[in-house]
Design an enzyme around this catalytic site. Sequence first.
Site, PDB file in Angstrom:
ATOM      1  N   ASN A   9       0.863  -1.189   0.000  1.00 36.87           N
ATOM      2  CA  ASN A   9       0.000   0.000   0.000  1.00 36.87           C
ATOM      3  C   ASN A   9       0.899   1.238   0.000  1.00 36.87           C
ATOM      4  O   ASN A   9       1.492   1.570   1.022  1.00 36.87           O
ATOM      5  CB  ASN A   9      -0.883  -0.038   1.258  1.00 36.87           C
ATOM      6  CG  ASN A   9      -1.703   1.223   1.442  1.00 36.87           C
ATOM      7  OD1 ASN A   9      -1.810   2.050   0.533  1.00 36.87           O
ATOM      8  ND2 ASN A   9      -2.299   1.372   2.616  1.00 36.87           N
ATOM      9  N   LYS A  11       0.081   4.275  -0.282  1.00 33.44           N
ATOM     10  CA  LYS A  11      -0.581   5.452   0.314  1.00 33.44           C
ATOM     11  C   LYS A  11      -0.370   6.675  -0.581  1.00 33.44           C
ATOM     12  O   LYS A  11      -0.319   6.539  -1.797  1.00 33.44           O
ATOM     13  CB  LYS A  11      -0.089   5.656   1.757  1.00 33.44           C
ATOM     14  CG  LYS A  11      -0.247   4.373   2.592  1.00 33.44           C
ATOM     15  CD  LYS A  11      -0.040   4.572   4.061  1.00 33.44           C
ATOM     16  CE  LYS A  11      -0.203   3.229   4.775  1.00 33.44           C
ATOM     17  NZ  LYS A  11      -0.047   3.333   6.211  1.00 33.44           N
ATOM     18  N   HIS A  94      -9.319   0.688   5.018  1.00 35.86           N
ATOM     19  CA  HIS A  94      -8.037   0.887   5.709  1.00 35.86           C
ATOM     20  C   HIS A  94      -8.266   1.810   6.900  1.00 35.86           C
ATOM     21  O   HIS A  94      -9.102   2.712   6.851  1.00 35.86           O
ATOM     22  CB  HIS A  94      -7.019   1.496   4.735  1.00 35.86           C
ATOM     23  CG  HIS A  94      -5.651   1.572   5.315  1.00 35.86           C
ATOM     24  ND1 HIS A  94      -5.278   2.575   6.169  1.00 35.86           N
ATOM     25  CD2 HIS A  94      -4.584   0.738   5.212  1.00 35.86           C
ATOM     26  CE1 HIS A  94      -4.030   2.356   6.562  1.00 35.86           C
ATOM     27  NE2 HIS A  94      -3.585   1.253   5.992  1.00 35.86           N
ATOM     28  N   GLU A  96      -6.829   4.310   7.981  1.00 34.41           N
ATOM     29  CA  GLU A  96      -6.738   5.758   7.707  1.00 34.41           C
ATOM     30  C   GLU A  96      -8.031   6.260   7.074  1.00 34.41           C
ATOM     31  O   GLU A  96      -8.445   7.403   7.308  1.00 34.41           O
ATOM     32  CB  GLU A  96      -5.507   6.040   6.822  1.00 34.41           C
ATOM     33  CG  GLU A  96      -4.222   5.873   7.625  1.00 34.41           C
ATOM     34  CD  GLU A  96      -3.025   5.365   6.834  1.00 34.41           C
ATOM     35  OE1 GLU A  96      -3.003   5.491   5.591  1.00 34.41           O
ATOM     36  OE2 GLU A  96      -2.087   4.831   7.470  1.00 34.41           O
ATOM     37  N   GLU A 166      -4.945  -5.318  10.634  1.00 35.02           N
ATOM     38  CA  GLU A 166      -3.922  -4.306  10.873  1.00 35.02           C
ATOM     39  C   GLU A 166      -4.212  -3.596  12.195  1.00 35.02           C
ATOM     40  O   GLU A 166      -5.054  -2.685  12.236  1.00 35.02           O
ATOM     41  CB  GLU A 166      -3.930  -3.272   9.742  1.00 35.02           C
ATOM     42  CG  GLU A 166      -3.658  -3.845   8.386  1.00 35.02           C
ATOM     43  CD  GLU A 166      -3.167  -2.769   7.419  1.00 35.02           C
ATOM     44  OE1 GLU A 166      -2.028  -2.873   6.975  1.00 35.02           O
ATOM     45  OE2 GLU A 166      -3.923  -1.820   7.160  1.00 35.02           O
ATOM     46  N   GLY A 172       2.672   2.202  10.774  1.00 34.86           N
ATOM     47  CA  GLY A 172       3.576   3.333  10.612  1.00 34.86           C
ATOM     48  C   GLY A 172       4.289   3.744  11.883  1.00 34.86           C
ATOM     49  O   GLY A 172       4.901   4.812  11.942  1.00 34.86           O
ATOM     50  N   SER A 212       3.782  -2.140  10.363  1.00 33.39           N
ATOM     51  CA  SER A 212       5.244  -2.159  10.563  1.00 33.39           C
ATOM     52  C   SER A 212       5.867  -3.512  10.209  1.00 33.39           C
ATOM     53  O   SER A 212       6.826  -3.937  10.850  1.00 33.39           O
ATOM     54  CB  SER A 212       5.605  -1.728  11.985  1.00 33.39           C
ATOM     55  OG  SER A 212       5.185  -0.388  12.210  1.00 33.39           O
ATOM     56  N   GLY A 234       5.035   1.355   4.682  1.00 33.75           N
ATOM     57  CA  GLY A 234       6.347   1.980   4.507  1.00 33.75           C
ATOM     58  C   GLY A 234       7.360   1.134   3.746  1.00 33.75           C
ATOM     59  O   GLY A 234       8.014   1.628   2.812  1.00 33.75           O
TER      60      GLY A 234
HETATM   61  P1  PGA Z   1       3.070   0.240   7.673  1.00 37.41           P
HETATM   62  O1  PGA Z   1       1.577   0.415   7.068  1.00 37.41           O
HETATM   63  O2  PGA Z   1       3.632  -1.015   7.051  1.00 37.41           O
HETATM   64  O3  PGA Z   1       3.801   1.465   7.223  1.00 37.41           O
HETATM   65  O4  PGA Z   1       2.926   0.142   9.151  1.00 37.41           O
HETATM   66  C1  PGA Z   1       0.748  -0.685   6.890  1.00 37.41           C
HETATM   67  C2  PGA Z   1      -0.571  -0.222   6.291  1.00 37.41           C
HETATM   68  O5  PGA Z   1      -1.050   0.856   6.651  1.00 37.41           O
HETATM   69  O6  PGA Z   1      -1.162  -0.917   5.455  1.00 37.41           O
END
Ligand code: PGA
Length: 249
Positions: A9, A11, A94, A96, A166, A172, A212, A234
């Site tokens: 992803n 983003k 997601h 977010e 998640e 993140g 993460s 990330g």
């Molecule tokens: P992250 O994000 O690997 O940066 O923690 C995961 C995600 O939001 O899908």
Amino acid sequence: MRKKIVAGNWKMNKTYSEAIALVGDIVGSSYDESVQLIVIPPAFYVSEIAKISSSTNVGVGVQNLSEHDSGAFTGELSSKMIQSVGAQYALVGHSERREYFNEKNSDLALKVNQLLADDLTPIYCCGEVLEEREKGNHFNLVKSQIEEGLFHLDKDQMLKTVIAYEPVWAIGTGVTASSDQAQEMHHFIRGLVANKYGVDTADSISILYGGSCKPTNAKELFANADVDGGLIGGASLNAADFIAIANSF
Ligand code: PGA
């Protein structure tokens, strides 16, 4: 055997030329062909990226879509548009989107319907914030996300759906769920699916871990019986890291 999947992803990252270079590096890498790789760039780039990846094992998805079919919804993208440019997957719900755009389970259920009607694969995201885990409410919360977003589906539709767990406190932040915490929740989610649709269906569905996930911890996470891969934020912005994660089964 259910599918092993590693999805990236991106983003709201990467300019157009950076995105094209990244997907070029990914499709040019050597990776375990039994793993379904998926890139999920900004929707703007999907058409071109789908062309680049079309003759490879790398699938393409979008990060969001409208719950409506078509019409006067300025700024929105429909599942038919997404399908027409060659994407096969879409993230739904997601954290977010849930947090910053106020998306509710009932909205997400409609988005899942749109995707399935157009033969696209929903990657339905669920997961608790830290406060809910500290209160011991994380299983209940994930249960309601799964029930309200997915359990209106029939068995065939459910079989076409991917789930991503998640924990929001791990996204993140550099803090990963421990291998045991991930397995415990994945097992719980598979149990919910088994109760509703039967064990065969539950055993056929891929449940991805996100939060993460990195080359240094992917192997331990993916070694769990109910963890079928990862949804990577990330670390998916770097081809070498993304491929190293894909090679961690
Ligand atoms: P992250 O994000 O690997 O940066 O923690 C995961 C995600 O939001 O899908």
